[in-house]
Motif scaffolding. Sequence first.
Motif, short mmCIF file in Angstrom:
data_model
loop_
_atom_site.label_atom_id
_atom_site.label_comp_id
_atom_site.label_asym_id
_atom_site.label_seq_id
_atom_site.Cartn_x
_atom_site.Cartn_y
_atom_site.Cartn_z
N SER A 91 46.07 27.35 44.83
CA SER A 91 45.92 27.56 43.39
C SER A 91 44.68 26.84 42.84
N ASN A 92 43.97 26.12 43.71
CA ASN A 92 42.77 25.39 43.26
C ASN A 92 41.67 26.36 42.82
N VAL A 93 40.83 25.87 41.92
CA VAL A 93 39.68 26.63 41.45
C VAL A 93 38.43 25.79 41.70
N TYR A 94 37.41 26.42 42.26
CA TYR A 94 36.15 25.73 42.56
C TYR A 94 34.99 26.51 41.94
N THR A 95 33.88 25.83 41.80
CA THR A 95 32.66 26.50 41.34
C THR A 95 31.47 25.94 42.12
N ILE A 96 30.44 26.73 42.25
CA ILE A 96 29.27 26.30 43.04
C ILE A 96 28.38 25.37 42.23
N THR A 97 27.54 24.62 42.94
CA THR A 97 26.56 23.72 42.32
C THR A 97 25.15 24.18 42.70
N PRO A 98 24.12 23.69 42.03
CA PRO A 98 22.74 24.08 42.39
C PRO A 98 22.36 23.73 43.84
N GLN A 99 23.09 22.77 44.46
CA GLN A 99 22.77 22.36 45.83
C GLN A 99 23.05 23.47 46.85
N LEU A 100 23.82 24.49 46.44
CA LEU A 100 24.12 25.58 47.37
C LEU A 100 22.86 26.30 47.82
N GLN A 101 21.84 26.27 46.99
CA GLN A 101 20.57 26.93 47.34
C GLN A 101 19.96 26.32 48.61
N GLN A 102 20.24 25.04 48.84
CA GLN A 102 19.73 24.37 50.03
C GLN A 102 20.29 25.02 51.29
N LEU A 103 21.55 25.45 51.23
CA LEU A 103 22.17 26.09 52.38
C LEU A 103 21.51 27.42 52.71
N ALA A 104 21.00 28.10 51.69
CA ALA A 104 20.38 29.42 51.89
C ALA A 104 19.04 29.32 52.61
N THR A 105 18.39 28.15 52.56
CA THR A 105 17.04 28.03 53.11
C THR A 105 16.94 27.14 54.35
N ASP A 106 17.97 26.34 54.61
CA ASP A 106 17.94 25.38 55.72
C ASP A 106 18.68 25.95 56.93
N LYS A 107 17.95 26.38 57.96
CA LYS A 107 18.55 27.01 59.14
C LYS A 107 19.44 26.03 59.91
N GLN A 108 19.03 24.79 60.02
CA GLN A 108 19.82 23.79 60.73
C GLN A 108 21.15 23.54 60.03
N LEU A 109 21.10 23.51 58.71
CA LEU A 109 22.32 23.32 57.92
C LEU A 109 23.24 24.54 58.06
N GLN A 110 22.66 25.72 58.17
CA GLN A 110 23.46 26.93 58.35
C GLN A 110 24.22 26.89 59.68
N GLU A 111 23.54 26.46 60.75
CA GLU A 111 24.20 26.36 62.06
C GLU A 111 25.33 25.34 62.03
N GLU A 112 25.09 24.22 61.37
CA GLU A 112 26.12 23.18 61.24
C GLU A 112 27.32 23.70 60.46
N CYS A 113 27.04 24.46 59.42
CA CYS A 113 28.11 25.04 58.59
C CYS A 113 28.95 26.03 59.40
N ILE A 114 28.30 26.88 60.17
CA ILE A 114 29.01 27.87 60.99
C ILE A 114 29.93 27.17 61.99
N GLN A 115 29.42 26.12 62.63
CA GLN A 115 30.23 25.36 63.59
C GLN A 115 31.44 24.71 62.92
N PHE A 116 31.24 24.23 61.70
CA PHE A 116 32.29 23.47 60.99
C PHE A 116 33.40 24.39 60.48
N VAL A 117 33.04 25.52 59.89
CA VAL A 117 34.04 26.35 59.21
C VAL A 117 34.66 27.42 60.11
N GLY A 118 34.13 27.61 61.32
CA GLY A 118 34.68 28.61 62.22
C GLY A 118 36.09 28.26 62.68
N ARG A 119 36.86 29.26 63.10
CA ARG A 119 38.26 29.06 63.49
C ARG A 119 38.40 28.64 64.95
#
Length: 381
Positions: free
Chosen positions: A238-266
């Motif tokens: 039931s939680n509600v979240y909203t994005i912050t301006p820092q999300l743009q960093q994820l769109a441009t940083d390839k290393q951060l994207q790889e780390e994110c994929i590893q972290f959130v994968g099942r």
Amino acid sequence: MIESIFYSEFHPIAGPQIVYQVPEDYITKEEFDSVHIYIITKPDLQKSVITVNLSQHTIVCCPVCIENPKYKRNALIFNLCLAFKKDSVTWIYESVVKKLASYLTQMELENEFLFSEEKKKQIPSFLKKVKDHLNNYGYCRTTVTMGESCTVHLKIAQCVSDPPIIEEYDVPVLIQDKLVTDYTWDLTTQQILHYVDGSSHVAKIASEADIEVNRVKACLQNLLHYQVIQNLSIFQYSNVYTITPQLQQLATDKQLQEECIQFVGRKEKKQPTFYDIYKMYCSLTAGITVKDICSRYNPHSLLIDERKLLQYGLLKGFIRRLHKYPIKLPTSETESSKQSLSYQMFDGCHHFDEICCKYGLSNENLDELIESDPSIVICWK
């Protein structure tokens, strides 16, 4: 920042005076004369750190007296002082002036560094090195040659703020390797660490570890101070979240994207795509619950763990939680004696997690209580 550093002493004829100053005349003779009784002091204040406030400056010093018949008046009274702009943070330099006083005392006793007029000529260059190094680097390592060399080591004390207060509804998450942290802490903290799983809140950890909740909070605050854990909010669909301006960093940083994929994968053979992860992040907005997002995208089919997705976003600051704050509006009707004590917290300063944790209510119970009373409104923030 140190604006000036000066060496003063008691002259047997002229009295208290500034002998060397870097830069010159930052503290004027008139200013010095008005406060010299706190710089060249009586025995009661010697070897104590003293802070002197002038109209435009603050002086931090540690007066010293060396008694010996070879000195005129049988004593050498001196003080090496640091001067700052008015209202500067000066307590972090207290250990520096105390250590400088100790070094000068040692150099005088062993090599007559202050008594010998020839050796004394090194003081201006010594003062300049100390000032420049402390201002530029926060520490100073310099060598003074007096027949024998003496190396001076100084370091400004770190200004460390107190860690945030730990609440019973906070969820601690390890941000360091658990195998490393288990061997670093006391037995109570090690026991608590076994229950830090990224989903249990403080009250639940205290219950499962069978440790008094205030002791758990104290241990977790210590872990938070040393950046072993980070606090998140309780996960609910039931939680509600909203994005912050820092999300743009994820769109441009390839290393951060790889780390994110590893972290959130099942943790299956196939990994989720960054496109699907980013699409779910961008869908988080006011009025849309986690349950709504899961119904729309079915993260299981996308190989995404929704809990890990939100956890990673919170840890990195890409998203933030929107909390519900109930507010009880004043009414003319007499309040029912059967009303819950939680009404006392319906003032717009306490959110759902705090109220539920304090009174042992579920989110659904609190929602039903609020919906049944038209005088209660919800503020999201």
